[in-house]
Design a protein around this motif. Sequence first.
Motif, PDB file in Angstrom:
ATOM      1  N   ARG A 914      24.099 -22.291  -1.309  1.00  0.00           N
ATOM      2  CA  ARG A 914      24.721 -23.551  -0.899  1.00  0.00           C
ATOM      3  C   ARG A 914      23.765 -24.718  -1.072  1.00  0.00           C
ATOM      4  O   ARG A 914      24.132 -25.797  -1.540  1.00  0.00           O
ATOM      5  N   GLU A 918      24.260 -27.995  -3.373  1.00  0.00           N
ATOM      6  CA  GLU A 918      24.219 -29.332  -2.782  1.00  0.00           C
ATOM      7  C   GLU A 918      23.160 -30.205  -3.471  1.00  0.00           C
ATOM      8  O   GLU A 918      23.374 -31.393  -3.708  1.00  0.00           O
ATOM      9  N   SER A 923      24.512 -33.936  -2.867  1.00  0.00           N
ATOM     10  CA  SER A 923      25.073 -34.118  -1.526  1.00  0.00           C
ATOM     11  C   SER A 923      24.118 -33.661  -0.433  1.00  0.00           C
ATOM     12  O   SER A 923      24.395 -33.836   0.747  1.00  0.00           O
ATOM     13  N   ALA A 924      22.981 -33.049  -0.800  1.00  0.00           N
ATOM     14  CA  ALA A 924      22.021 -32.574   0.203  1.00  0.00           C
ATOM     15  C   ALA A 924      21.170 -33.732   0.717  1.00  0.00           C
ATOM     16  O   ALA A 924      20.793 -34.614  -0.036  1.00  0.00           O
TER      17      ALA A 924
END
Length: 938
Positions: A914, A918, A923-924
């Motif tokens: 994940r 990301e 999006s991290a």
Amino acid sequence: MADVPRTNAPDEAYSHLIDRILSEDSVEVALAHGARALAQIGAADVVALFIIEGSECVLQAWHPPDPEIRERHEVRFRAAVDVLCGRGPGPGADAASAGEAPQTLPLVAAGRTIGAICLSGGAGAPGRVADLPLARRLAGALACVAAAHRERCRSSAMQREYERWFKKLDEQVRVLERERQKFSAIVHQSDSEVFVTDPAQLIRWTNNVLASNPPSGHEGASWIGLGCRAVCSRLDDPEAPPECGTCPVAQSLKKNAVVHHEFMRSNHDEPRMLYLSALPIKGPDGLPHEVLVMIQDLSDLKVLRRSESRYRLLFERSAKAIVMVEPASRRVVLANPMARRMTGHPADTLVGLILDDLHAPAEWARLAERYGRGFAEGNLAPFECRVRARDGEELLATVSGTRYDLDGQEVAMLEFQDVTETRRVEQALRDAEERLRSVVANAPVILFAVDETGIFTLSEGQGLATLGLAPGEVVGRSVFEMYADHPGILENIRGALAGEERIDTVDLGLISFETWLSPLRGPDGVPRGLIGVSTDITQRRRLEDQLRQAQKMEAIGCLAGGVAHDFNNLLAAIMGHGELMMRRLDASHPLHRHAEAIQKAATRGAMLTRQLLAFSRKEVLAPRVLDVHLAVAELEEMLRRLIGEHIELVIVLGDRPLHVRADRGQIEQVIMNLAVNARDAMGGGGVLTIEVAHVDLAGTPGDKARPAGPYVVVSVTDTGCGMEAVTVSRIFEPFFTTKDQGKGTGLGLSTVYGIVEQSHGYVEVESAPGAGTSFKVFLPRVDEAVGVSGTEGTGPIATRGSETMLLAEDEPALRAMAREALQNEGYTVLEASNGVEALAAAAAHRGPLHLLITDVVMPQMGGGELAQRLQAERPGIKVLFMSGYTDDAVIRQGVSEATSTFLQKPFTIAAFARKVRETLDGSATPAAREDSPPARAA
């Protein structure tokens, strides 16, 4: 002297230069070295150093040492120095203003400006020389050299003054001794019979003439001890007084004046006239203590002339200034040479002056009545006065007087003794003694002395206040009685009285003293007592204990962080391979259960390392502004289940939000760990109180552990068994526990300590056996609004992809697991065991690289440097850092960049996939952490 280094040279070179200047024996050479060094540091053409004493320049040094340069710049430089030293523009200021104003740098020692440095010229000057740290350091060294030189000069001058005083005293003592010898020689060689009696009129001394004529019928006997009438009875004078009460000696004692009496004596039928003079010998109080009796045979004119000559000799050679004054007119009728030397008046001038002229008007007004009373009584008791010399200088003298018959004229004979130097030396000694007494009385120490029997003879110093004693209070008391309960003190006292020097640390209750004892020896070298100095070192020892505790905790923290780093690599590999195995095995497969057990054990290990990292403050946090009231309130239900029904939970919250910047999960873990410890301390039930409040601390200057400011205080108080002081001192050590084996890891409170320290707070503990325990967690309060966390998706997150990434990891098992997990998600993976191999692999790959996944700590080249170099070569690449040890400057630099994120080891494959997705999608959150399962309180 070799050229000094430029301003960008290493500090060691300047330290060496300053040491050389400070160690130079000649102050002129040291200042010349300093001037040359300042010229190079400040890039100046001309440098001058001026040392000022009052309004005078007592020393100066120039670079270059050219007389023409000095003549050209001196007026301008001296004007600048006058302004710097606060004296205003001096002579030549108008001429100085015509040129360029030089740069100045003061020379300051002990808070006083003792000189200045002036610099002029230099096209390459690096700005104001006063702003250059090296110039300021060099100026400080030169100020120390100049101050030391001034002190040496002052000490030499003072020593010369003292030597002059003591030489003067010695000369006076020698003069007195010579005069005594002269008087003794004259009296013993006199033809007169001379003896001295005491107030009882018993003979105490005789000259040779009287001693050679023993009492009648007592050949070889001594006059000493006989009454003076034994002498008078030899005169065979029918007019001799029948009893001693009316004799001249008794009259002299009674009147305190000279008494004369004539006797007639027959010598072989030849009458002889004897003249007896009784002269009182006065003590310091002016009263007669003895009487000098002289019996002269005036029948023989030759004897009379010889006696007169001898007395004239006494008058002329006397060390005192003798002045004969006519009482009625106060006119000086005769003066000896010493009087002329004392007053500075020649003989013809001094004779004829009146007594008033020997004193200043104000002094005469003070003495006139006393002189008049003494003249009327015929005796002037000794007193001190000021005698004015011809040049106006006033001398301090003692004066005494008596009535005297001078050639048939009654005069007052005044004797002046110059005591100016004597009083000056006495005053200097008193001042020195007073300064020493003041230093001893105000010093923060205890100065004491003990005699050979152990009795205090001295007790001074401000340190006595710490013992509740006043200066001098214990003087006269026995040290053996006062400290009978302290055998160590008495052993040191006995050793010092035996002749040994002792240095020891003494504890008196809660106060610690460092005591130095030294024996005091008599002239024969045998110890006659001791002197001691005690310094209060209580605060120093307390600080040393705190330092040792901090160093111990720091060492343990470093060890814990290092262990966690290596263990996290192993756990990451174990958890990853366990998860891969579980994915490939059906739930009904016999090995699935074993893989699941491995996974759970690895998860528990991850919790332990998480606590170790929290203690050692080496965990990357995700701090946000949060309301502590809200965080505690939301934990209430969980806490009630955690502590059990047998313990009453009381939560006290304020009426307004209290915000701190911290990691919420860790703050919750702090409260849960403290609650669990409180629960275990109340096995039979009790009350657990959690209170949230705010406080403004004034703080202590220099106290970095507890700085001033607003704080939010979370208090966790129980009514349990409490702890002893020894236990309290160790509770934050990892793996230290008071619980039975198997009931705790000893990491609960160490985790609390690490989390609070990492959040810039501190913890205070109050506990006593049977009185419960109170933990107070202080967290810095902020005024910012509560932050909103990033959006978290509620649905499943896609983890698959087709991008190409570079994996750099030095642990083979972990690298293999990560490669397989990424390939299972569809990614293309290039792998390397360190940063060097990773750069080589990236250079060999012709296609695009979308992501760098790298460990931080690797051999040859770490992840931080690898990321920087690879991003320089491939600007679009993103970076995902991994590490089990996160207190590293490279990591913190990497995770602070917008293109970098961080993943804490150990991690699950799902979390890993994940985070990779990301990071690729952008999006991290930088520095975000994939949390391991929540750690339970130990």
